[in-house]
Design a protein around this motif. Sequence first.
Motif, PDB file in Angstrom:
ATOM      1  N   ARG A  13      -4.278  -6.554   1.670  1.00  0.00           N
ATOM      2  CA  ARG A  13      -4.483  -6.011   0.328  1.00  0.00           C
ATOM      3  C   ARG A  13      -5.458  -6.920  -0.406  1.00  0.00           C
ATOM      4  O   ARG A  13      -5.325  -8.138  -0.374  1.00  0.00           O
ATOM      5  N   SER A  20      -5.572  -2.893  -6.648  1.00  0.00           N
ATOM      6  CA  SER A  20      -5.271  -3.325  -5.288  1.00  0.00           C
ATOM      7  C   SER A  20      -5.769  -2.269  -4.302  1.00  0.00           C
ATOM      8  O   SER A  20      -5.576  -1.073  -4.507  1.00  0.00           O
ATOM      9  N   GLU A 101       0.804  -5.993   8.126  1.00  0.00           N
ATOM     10  CA  GLU A 101       0.156  -6.525   6.931  1.00  0.00           C
ATOM     11  C   GLU A 101      -0.014  -8.029   7.041  1.00  0.00           C
ATOM     12  O   GLU A 101       0.942  -8.759   7.299  1.00  0.00           O
ATOM     13  N   HIS A 149       4.208   4.046   1.086  1.00  0.00           N
ATOM     14  CA  HIS A 149       5.269   3.101   1.446  1.00  0.00           C
ATOM     15  C   HIS A 149       5.101   1.676   0.952  1.00  0.00           C
ATOM     16  O   HIS A 149       6.038   0.905   0.992  1.00  0.00           O
ATOM     17  N   LEU A 150       3.900   1.306   0.513  1.00  0.00           N
ATOM     18  CA  LEU A 150       3.694  -0.067   0.056  1.00  0.00           C
ATOM     19  C   LEU A 150       4.204  -0.256  -1.352  1.00  0.00           C
ATOM     20  O   LEU A 150       4.027   0.588  -2.216  1.00  0.00           O
ATOM     21  N   LYS A 151       4.833  -1.378  -1.551  1.00  0.00           N
ATOM     22  CA  LYS A 151       5.266  -1.759  -2.903  1.00  0.00           C
ATOM     23  C   LYS A 151       4.126  -2.535  -3.547  1.00  0.00           C
ATOM     24  O   LYS A 151       3.454  -3.322  -2.888  1.00  0.00           O
ATOM     25  N   PRO A 152       3.922  -2.312  -4.844  1.00  0.00           N
ATOM     26  CA  PRO A 152       2.812  -3.021  -5.521  1.00  0.00           C
ATOM     27  C   PRO A 152       2.971  -4.526  -5.481  1.00  0.00           C
ATOM     28  O   PRO A 152       3.959  -5.086  -5.282  1.00  0.00           O
TER      29      PRO A 152
END
Length: 152
Positions: A13, A20, A101, A149-152
């Motif tokens: 990211r 982002s 990631e 699905h990604l959390k900030p």
Amino acid sequence: MTLRACGLIIFRRVLTANVSDIEFLLLQTSYGIHHWTPPKGHVDPGEDDMTTALRETEEEAGLHSSQFRIVDGFRKELNYDVVNNKKIGKTKKSVIYWLAELSDPNAQVKLSSEHQDFRWLHLQEACKYSEYQDMQDTLNEAYQFLLGHLKP
């Protein structure tokens, strides 16, 4: 006989204009047509698929499993024919990819002799570099999966 390979679609990211965004790691082979691909390689005898993906990522990109996390819920299998230059005909190949990631977006990539270059690329650029439709589709699917699905 079907050749079997496994690898990881590594992403990081990055902050672009206070938003982002996601960049994918692609490696350029130092052989053949010098195509671009995520790190991947053939399964060794007695090795399970995930072990192969982790080993190949470390061998080809110098990234150890302690430097990234596998994203649960994404697994993509590509099946295609490979033209064999040593004899006339085609060989079937199956490649399984998982998403991972990178923990530190500034981690250093260290290429093996199998690759001559690497790039961190946004989705559109990654698709352009990858050239093959099945890889482009896989990158698009991975990106859409991450958006949901990604959390900030």
